[in-house]
Design an enzyme around this catalytic site. Structure first.
Site: not given
Length: 539
Positions: A365, A367, A370, A384, A481
């Site tokens: 994603g 950031f 995962v 994550k 988000d």
């Protein structure tokens, strides 16, 4: 030099036999027990997973010190396996024994989802139910004994019990391998001058579990079949023991004991001569008292000061609970109690995710990536791994710690732990088998399973999660988000909102706020907002 004609024909045959003699095999399994959790079919996914598991155990157990457990596949075709070699077996013997075991087990328990086979040098077990770190003595019926009886049964059994109890204490308290051997030397030299014993538990058991397993299979109160026998053994899935009047294991014993002669007379205690205490002069007595007073005068204040300082330090440490100050965007610094209880070791997470291998990667994603993992206690997790160079990742981590650690709702993903070692920023969540909503919604085939009943269920769950964030939680939170890739689905398609990296915290009475920048991240699946709503409302 001896010519060939001088060699006899029988000797020549013996020579050929020795040259071409094959190495000794493991032999038939001593113990066998098939599972009771169902069967699998030929060429099924379960059979494929079983073959992968057996090959892995056969090739890696000897390299792991003689013990290994492993998991292969996904539910409902997931399979758990364990291999253990006897503690005194070398790597070559271990590999040879397990090689026979992986060939025999699928045949002895044909198409059965579970099996336990035990040999003199190894044990192999697999099942579709997870059994790691649990005591299983259900197969204690696997008992064998020497046909010969001893003459003095009661004394022999007493000596065996004493030996096996000492070996068990050693295996439980002094060996991380949960393995020990022992030798009892009988000083009478007849009729059983030496008794050898061995105990072993699977290494995933705790000391108390190992002790309990050995008790369950009859180590302290041996089965009646073994009473008065020159040798015997009991094998269970999680532990085993054996004793004989001959040495049956390799190497020196862990313990060596000696049994005192039967009815040996107790040594007579001769009265010690009475020696009068030495007399001291008054001057010596006075010097001694003065020395004692000086010592007390120095020691008492020091001890008192030490006690007072310790009490003060304890009070200060209990009153000053560590806090983590994590400023949020546009809000005052939010203080939360220390998250020490959530800290996990980097080594644990590297092992759980196979060092963050690509095979375990679930997605990526805004950031970071995962990864799927499996903790030592059997829990499946999603890790994550926030970007190491992104300042955005640091802010996201702070938000996650502040918000997710305090939020508890069935439609919000649950935070299990964090790791901040070796420049890594890792968040550990509960694993969602159906991954994120976008992986189903934007897939032409998978989205067909989303009938209107399931869509309604997902919409209702998301709405309940948002209502909790906006109105019912102790913190008033706007996610900022929310998208398909941040909605995770469990095994029953129950939705859970995740990724609070951009969430905004508001005051308890605040109902509106004007922002001065656009926030959010791109969809992880590559779908646009128009595609999202088109697929979502597709009939």
């Amino acid at each position: 030099m001896v010519s060939f004609r001088h060699v006899s024909f029988p000797f020549f045959l013996c020579l050929l036999f020795l040259i071409f003699l094959s190495p000794p095999t493991t032999g038939d399994p001593f113990a066998k027990q098939c599972g009771s959790t169902g069967d699998y079919t030929a060429n099924s996914a379960y059979e494929t997973n079983l073959n992968l598991l057996l090959r892995s155990l056969a090739s890696n157990t000897s390299l792991s010190g003689g013990f290994l457990n492993a998991t292969v596949g996904q539910s409902p075709e997931q399979i758990y396996g364990l291999a253990m070699c006897r503690g005194d077996a070398n790597a070559s013997v271990c590999r040879s024994c397990l090689s026979d075991a992986i060939q025999d087990a699928p045949q002895l328990c044909a198409y059965n989802k579970g099996a336990i086979v035990g040999y003199d040098d190894c044990l192999l077990r697999y099942s579709n139910l997870r059994f790691f770190s649990t005591v299983d003595s259900s197969s204690a019926g696997m008992i064998a004994w020497n046909a010969n009886n001893v003459t003095d049964r009661s004394r022999f059994d007493k000596i065996v019990d004493e030996l096996m109890s000492a070996i068990t204490d050693w295996a439980v308290s002094n060996s991380t391998r949960r393995f020990a051997t022992g030798l009892m030397v009988n000083s009478t030299k007849a009729p059983f001058p030496q008794i050898y014993g061995l105990v072993q538990c699977t290494q995933d058991l705790s000391p108390s579990q190992c002790q309990q397993c050995l008790q369950d299979i009859g180590l302290e109160t041996r089965p009646i079949q073994l009473e008065g026998r020159e040798g015997g053994r009991v094998v269970a899935a999680s532990c085993n023991f054996r004793y004989e009047i001959y040495k049956f294991f390799d190497g020196a014993p862990s313990l060596r004991l000696e049994e005192p002669p039967e009815n040996a007379p107790a040594p007579e205690n001769a009265p010690a001569p009475v020696v009068p205490p030495p007399t001291k002069t008054p001057e010596e007595e006075g010097k001694k008292k003065n020395a004692i007073r000086k010592v007390l005068a120095i020691a008492i204040p020091l001890v008192t000061a030490f006690v007072l300082i310790s009490i003060i330090c304890i009070c200060i440490s209990t009153r000053r609970k560590p806090i983590v100050k994590l400023p949020l965007d546009g809000s005052s610094p939010e203080e939360i109690v220390s998250v020490e209880s959530l800290l996990l070791d980097i080594s644990t997470l590297r092992f759980a995710t196979a060092n963050f291998s690509e095979e375990n990667k679930l997605g990526e994603g805004g950031f970071g990536a995962v990864f799927k993992g499996l903790l030592p206690d059997g829990r499946e997790i999603a890790v994550k791994r926030l970007s190491a160079s992104s300042s955005q990742g640091v802010r996201a981590l702070r938000n996650e710690l502040v918000l997710v650690a305090k939020l508890q709702h069935r439609n919000l993903v649950r935070l299990l732990g964090i790791c901040l070692e070796e420049q890594e920023k890792l968040l550990v969540y509960e694993y969602m088998p159906n991954r994120s909503l976008d992986t189903i919604l934007f897939d032409p085939e998978k989205r067909k399973q989303l009938n209107w009943g399931k869509r309604n269920k997902i919409i209702g769950g998301i709405a309940r999660g948002l209502q909790y964030l906006h109105e019912e939680s102790q913190l008033r939170i706007i996610h900022r988000d929310l998208k398909a890739s941040n909605i995770l689905l469990d095994a029953y398609l129950n939705p859970k909102i995740s990724d609070f990296g951009l969430a905004r915290l508001f005051g308890g009475d605040q109902t509106q706020c004007t922002t001065n920048q656009v926030v959010g991240t791109l969809s992880g699946s590559g779908g646009s907002k128009e595609q999202f709503w088109r697929y979502w409302t597709h009939l």
